[in-house]
Design a protein around this motif. Structure first.
Motif, short mmCIF file in Angstrom:
data_model
loop_
_atom_site.label_atom_id
_atom_site.label_comp_id
_atom_site.label_asym_id
_atom_site.label_seq_id
_atom_site.Cartn_x
_atom_site.Cartn_y
_atom_site.Cartn_z
N MET A 70 7.02 -12.47 19.84
CA MET A 70 7.26 -13.75 19.57
C MET A 70 8.71 -13.83 18.46
SD MET A 70 3.88 -15.00 20.57
CE MET A 70 5.10 -15.85 21.52
N ALA A 71 8.98 -12.93 17.64
CA ALA A 71 10.03 -13.09 16.81
C ALA A 71 11.26 -13.19 17.75
CB ALA A 71 9.88 -11.73 15.95
N ASN A 72 11.16 -12.67 19.06
CA ASN A 72 12.49 -12.78 19.84
C ASN A 72 12.62 -14.25 20.67
OD1 ASN A 72 13.62 -10.36 19.02
ND2 ASN A 72 12.11 -9.36 20.37
N GLY A 73 11.51 -14.95 20.43
CA GLY A 73 11.57 -16.40 20.92
C GLY A 73 10.77 -16.29 22.27
N ILE B 110 -3.86 -13.08 23.58
CA ILE B 110 -3.00 -14.00 24.12
C ILE B 110 -2.13 -14.42 22.87
CG2 ILE B 110 -2.53 -16.28 24.77
CD1 ILE B 110 -5.24 -15.93 26.50
N TYR B 111 -0.63 -14.27 22.88
CA TYR B 111 -0.11 -14.55 21.93
C TYR B 111 0.82 -15.96 22.05
CZ TYR B 111 -0.75 -10.11 20.20
OH TYR B 111 -1.27 -8.88 19.71
N ARG B 112 0.81 -16.87 21.16
CA ARG B 112 1.56 -18.25 21.30
C ARG B 112 2.15 -18.36 19.86
NH1 ARG B 112 -3.96 -18.88 22.81
NH2 ARG B 112 -4.20 -19.62 24.71
N GLN B 113 3.32 -19.14 20.16
CA GLN B 113 4.12 -19.46 18.93
C GLN B 113 3.20 -20.18 17.94
OE1 GLN B 113 7.32 -18.91 17.68
NE2 GLN B 113 7.72 -17.50 19.33
N ASN B 114 3.47 -19.59 16.72
CA ASN B 114 2.55 -20.35 15.57
C ASN B 114 1.12 -20.66 15.62
OD1 ASN B 114 5.27 -20.98 14.44
ND2 ASN B 114 5.67 -22.45 15.79
N GLN B 115 0.47 -19.92 16.47
CA GLN B 115 -0.83 -19.94 16.58
C GLN B 115 -1.47 -17.96 16.23
OE1 GLN B 115 -2.36 -21.61 19.97
NE2 GLN B 115 -0.82 -22.97 20.09
N ASP B 116 -2.73 -18.42 15.92
CA ASP B 116 -3.51 -16.97 15.54
C ASP B 116 -3.50 -16.31 17.05
OD1 ASP B 116 -3.58 -17.33 12.77
OD2 ASP B 116 -5.63 -18.11 13.16
N VAL B 117 -3.71 -15.42 17.13
CA VAL B 117 -3.96 -14.37 18.42
C VAL B 117 -5.27 -14.77 18.96
CG1 VAL B 117 -4.12 -12.04 19.44
CG2 VAL B 117 -2.46 -12.63 17.66
N GLY C 191 -0.83 -19.18 32.78
CA GLY C 191 0.37 -19.60 32.11
C GLY C 191 0.63 -20.73 31.30
N GLU C 192 -0.47 -21.66 31.30
CA GLU C 192 -0.67 -22.71 30.54
C GLU C 192 0.31 -23.68 30.66
OE1 GLU C 192 -1.10 -21.19 26.50
OE2 GLU C 192 -2.99 -20.14 27.08
N ASP C 193 0.84 -24.12 29.94
CA ASP C 193 2.00 -25.27 30.11
C ASP C 193 3.40 -24.67 30.16
OD1 ASP C 193 1.83 -24.79 27.49
OD2 ASP C 193 2.29 -26.63 27.00
N VAL C 194 3.39 -23.32 29.77
CA VAL C 194 4.55 -22.50 29.81
C VAL C 194 4.91 -21.98 31.45
CG1 VAL C 194 5.88 -20.63 28.95
CG2 VAL C 194 4.25 -21.67 27.46
N LEU C 195 3.95 -21.66 32.05
CA LEU C 195 4.45 -21.27 33.47
C LEU C 195 3.28 -22.14 34.27
CD1 LEU C 195 4.61 -17.47 32.95
CD2 LEU C 195 6.56 -19.02 33.50
#
Length: 53
Positions: free
Chosen positions: A1-4, A20-27, A38-42
């Motif tokens: 996550m730290a790498n974008g 499952i790791y998502r930006q700015n959210q708890d695991v 892949g949710e809305d990312v994929l």
């Protein structure tokens, strides 16, 4: 996550768990899921875990 990264899956075959790791959210931890998406990312990407377990 730290790498974008926006979305990350960490699978634990021994314990049949997926983190499952998502930006700015708890695991989010799933116990013995049959699939992860892949949710809305994929959009349309679904990983079938039945062969993994």
């Amino acid at each position: 996550m730290a790498n974008g990264a926006i979305l990350g899956w960490l699978t634990d075959r021994k314990n049949k768990k997926v983190e499952i790791y998502r930006q700015n959210q708890d695991v989010e931890i799933l116990d013995n899921p049959s699939t992860v998406s892949g949710e809305d990312v994929l959009p349309g990407c679904v990983l079938d875990l039945t062969d993994v377990w």
